[in-house]
Scaffold this motif. Sequence first.
Motif, mmCIF file in Angstrom:
data_model
loop_
_atom_site.group_PDB
_atom_site.id
_atom_site.type_symbol
_atom_site.label_atom_id
_atom_site.label_comp_id
_atom_site.label_asym_id
_atom_site.label_seq_id
_atom_site.Cartn_x
_atom_site.Cartn_y
_atom_site.Cartn_z
ATOM 1 N N ASP A 213 0.826 -1.215 0.000
ATOM 2 C CA ASP A 213 0.000 0.000 0.000
ATOM 3 C C ASP A 213 0.859 1.263 0.000
ATOM 4 O OD1 ASP A 213 -2.545 -1.223 -0.046
ATOM 5 O OD2 ASP A 213 -2.459 -1.595 2.104
ATOM 6 N N THR A 216 2.662 1.668 -3.340
ATOM 7 C CA THR A 216 1.683 2.121 -4.335
ATOM 8 C C THR A 216 1.454 3.624 -4.230
ATOM 9 O OG1 THR A 216 0.554 -0.024 -4.382
ATOM 10 C CG2 THR A 216 -0.710 1.891 -5.148
ATOM 11 N N GLN A 217 1.322 4.132 -3.006
ATOM 12 C CA GLN A 217 1.098 5.563 -2.812
ATOM 13 C C GLN A 217 2.299 6.375 -3.279
ATOM 14 O OE1 GLN A 217 -1.865 7.137 -1.577
ATOM 15 N NE2 GLN A 217 -0.727 8.805 -2.565
ATOM 16 N N SER A 257 -4.034 -2.229 -6.811
ATOM 17 C CA SER A 257 -4.412 -1.937 -5.427
ATOM 18 C C SER A 257 -5.900 -2.175 -5.190
ATOM 19 C CB SER A 257 -4.054 -0.481 -5.103
ATOM 20 O OG SER A 257 -4.366 -0.158 -3.771
ATOM 21 N N HIS A 261 -6.854 -6.016 -1.725
ATOM 22 C CA HIS A 261 -7.502 -6.386 -0.462
ATOM 23 C C HIS A 261 -8.699 -7.322 -0.637
ATOM 24 C CE1 HIS A 261 -4.936 -3.921 2.065
ATOM 25 N NE2 HIS A 261 -5.083 -2.926 1.207
#
Length: 349
Positions: A213, A216-217, A257, A261
């Motif tokens: 995460d 990715t950001q 992304s 999840h």
Amino acid sequence: MTTTKQSSFWPSSWATSLFSLFLAGITLAVATSLATRPKAITTNNDNIKKKNGQQPRKTIRIAFLGNSIQYFNDCPRLLERMFQADGGYDGVYQNSCLRGGASIISLFKKGNGMEEKFHTDNALLPDGSYDIGAPTVKDLLLEKDFDFAVINDHTQSPARQESREKTVETLKKDYVPLLVQSSGSSITTPIFIQTAAYRKEEIRGTSDLGDFDHYTQLLQDGYQYYRTKVDAAIQEQQKPESPQSTTRIAPVGLAYSHIYHPDKALWERLYHRDDFHPSPHGTLLQAYILFITMTEREPPTIYNTTWWNRARRMQPPSEEPLPIPTLAEAKELRQIAIQVCQSNNLIDA
């Protein structure tokens, strides 16, 4: 002397007030529209966009600049087949300058690196040569007036501030003048592929980039930074009335992304065995997102596994081939691409 007779339907002050409100409403609507999805009006690809719900017929021309994120599973030829299946164009032309492991900086310096990797039966041309692409970035972008230039950086470069700054200098100095061309009145629209974070943490020297995460950001921030700086550089070379935003971002990493999840099994299938290259599933998702980013509409509903038959290279020839997406998986990946692009204002909801 000629005089103008005022209407007696409303008092003059009422009419003036109502007209002012009307103009304010129009101004707000236009501003909102531009803020939601900024579009350039001086790009080569203007007549690709929708008109009254119909796609104008023309040849679309695409340049691909990047590394193995693009040449694994031959994304350029896959996207070519996707456009052909769409049927909205008279023709599709694509050419590329790709090099394994390249960054935006090193690709410009070293040029094409596909002589060995694209030395395959599917790359063989009638004259006995091989379709490996243009020798350099400059040769490619000056070859013809491309509608789009699809660009990806080394997957770690946009995630770190120091490499971001160096990359921006190369983009401004070397790439933007070629995108704008000599006329200064039209440009090849740059599209940055916001690539996906690696499947495993701390591989290939990424311990400082955090988990999936966070990585990715960082990539999202990096490509947004590229976009801002490239837009500013393009603006400097365009006419004053040109719009402020031209560059587009294909949110491939955000699509990964989006899956990460809720569906780890599908997310796992997006990667090659090495945990960072795309599998055929990942490349198909990337192609869907690129199609939407270019056309601002949904990809074709048709999908055929024969789309992969002309790939100059899928993955390293010494490895067992990974499975091709099934019809059901392609349908799911297409829908994910649409949802992510809608969230990023690349297509109407």
